[in-house]
Design a protein around this motif. Structure first.
Motif, PDB file in Angstrom:
ATOM      1  N   ASN A 126      -8.463  12.495 -68.679  1.00 23.34           N
ATOM      2  CA  ASN A 126      -8.332  11.307 -67.841  1.00 23.34           C
ATOM      3  C   ASN A 126      -8.825  10.092 -68.612  1.00 23.34           C
ATOM      4  N   VAL A 146      -3.961  12.396 -67.285  1.00 24.95           N
ATOM      5  CA  VAL A 146      -3.618  11.539 -66.160  1.00 24.95           C
ATOM      6  C   VAL A 146      -4.282  10.175 -66.358  1.00 24.95           C
ATOM      7  N   ALA A 163      -5.687   6.916 -65.043  1.00 24.82           N
ATOM      8  CA  ALA A 163      -6.225   6.413 -63.772  1.00 24.82           C
ATOM      9  C   ALA A 163      -7.628   5.885 -63.992  1.00 24.82           C
ATOM     10  N   SER A 169      -8.015   4.683 -55.400  1.00 27.49           N
ATOM     11  CA  SER A 169      -6.641   5.090 -55.677  1.00 27.49           C
ATOM     12  C   SER A 169      -6.558   5.878 -56.981  1.00 27.49           C
ATOM     13  N   GLY A 170      -7.362   5.482 -57.959  1.00 24.85           N
ATOM     14  CA  GLY A 170      -7.388   6.198 -59.225  1.00 24.85           C
ATOM     15  C   GLY A 170      -7.926   7.604 -59.071  1.00 24.85           C
ATOM     16  N   GLN A 225      -7.744   9.441 -56.410  1.00 21.19           N
ATOM     17  CA  GLN A 225      -6.726  10.235 -55.729  1.00 21.19           C
ATOM     18  C   GLN A 225      -5.626  10.663 -56.697  1.00 21.19           C
ATOM     19  N   THR A 226      -5.270   9.789 -57.620  1.00 22.30           N
ATOM     20  CA  THR A 226      -4.276  10.134 -58.638  1.00 22.30           C
ATOM     21  C   THR A 226      -4.747  11.311 -59.484  1.00 22.30           C
ATOM     22  N   GLU A 242      -4.611  14.599 -57.448  1.00 20.54           N
ATOM     23  CA  GLU A 242      -3.243  15.101 -57.323  1.00 20.54           C
ATOM     24  C   GLU A 242      -2.764  15.746 -58.611  1.00 20.54           C
TER      25      GLU A 242
END
Length: 259
Positions: free
Chosen positions: A37, A62, A64, A70-71, A73-74, A77
């Motif tokens: 990340n 990923v 984010a 919001s990051g 949650q990304t 997921e």
């Protein structure tokens, strides 16, 4: 030693460089399926390729900002059921306590306390049900030995440490461990930043600043990122299942206390 991590899923936050990258690399070498990340997609891509070349297996990533809801949650997921969670994020800049306002405190708490706790809360139930989980919080030596100008880092990360100490006791029976790694003077970009501050304040060269910092340590050198990463991998191992709720200092002997 076989650490028993083959095919374990590991989410490593803030891992496109520095300590996060070192941890991801060591875990990948042990056979973990890695999700990186970070905020910079190109840097993440290069980091993934580098680890793939060493470990010989694909590495996911990923993009984010985990300081934002919001990051986070990304990231969740992208890697919904990790067996291993490495919490990491950049720390607040040093400064004058009298000049810190509400904004600076909220940013520090969001980045270095609330973000990691959000991931812990999300992933703990799955780890408990699978009877295996390893959570590592990369915090700071400032948690146990606060320095002047580092109040933002000490305050936010000490809060994370206290919350996770309670959780470690509650989840140990499910083979879920929660530990903290406290780095000081590991040779990363963060240390270059600190050396550049000294260089600017004292009017000395970067080399001289680095030498002065290294000489202030009992080990007389900076720590190596790979030393940090390998320690992280061991704490995630099956052999480390009886180690939980601990603060492991990686500081070349700097901490002067007993506990």
């Amino acid at each position: 030693m076989d650490l028993g991590l083959a095919a374990k899923r590991a989410l490593v936050c803030a891992s496109s460089k520095g300590l996060g990258f070192a941890c991801a690399t060591s875990l990948a070498r042990e056979g973990c399926e890695i999700t990186l990340n970070g905020r910079d997609e190109e840097r993440l891509r290069l980091a993934a390729k580098s680890i793939e070349a060493l470990a010989g297996k694909p590495v996911a990533f990923v993009q984010a900002d985990i300081a934002e809801e919001s990051g986070r949650q990304t990231v969740i997921e992208a890697c919904p059921e990790p067996d291993i969670l490495i919490n990491n994020n950049h720390g607040p800049a040093p400064g004058n306590f009298l000049e810190f306002g509400r904004t600076e405190w909220l940013e520090a708490i969001e980045q270095n306390m609330l973000a990691p706790l959000h991931f812990v809360k999300t992933f703990l139930p799955g780890m408990r049900d699978r009877k295996f989980g390893r959570i590592i919080n990369i915090t700071s030596a400032m948690v146990k030995a606060p320095h002047p100008k580092m109040e933002l880092s000490s305050g936010a990360r000490a809060g994370l440490t206290a919350a996770c100490k309670s959780l470690a006791r509650q989840y140990a029976a499910y083979n879920v461990t929660i530990n903290n790694m406290l780095p000081e003077r590991i040779d990363t970009d963060r240390q270059r930043f600190m050396a550049e501050r000294m260089m600017s304040e004292l009017g000395i060269s970067l080399e001289e600043a680095r030498t002065r910092i290294a000489d202030s340590l009992p080990a007389k050198r900076f720590g190596k990122p790979e030393e940090f990463g390998d320690a992280c991998a061991y704490l995630c191992s099956v052999q480390a299942g009886f180690i939980t709720g601990q603060n492991l200092q990686l500081d070349g002997g700097s901490y002067p206390g007993l506990i």
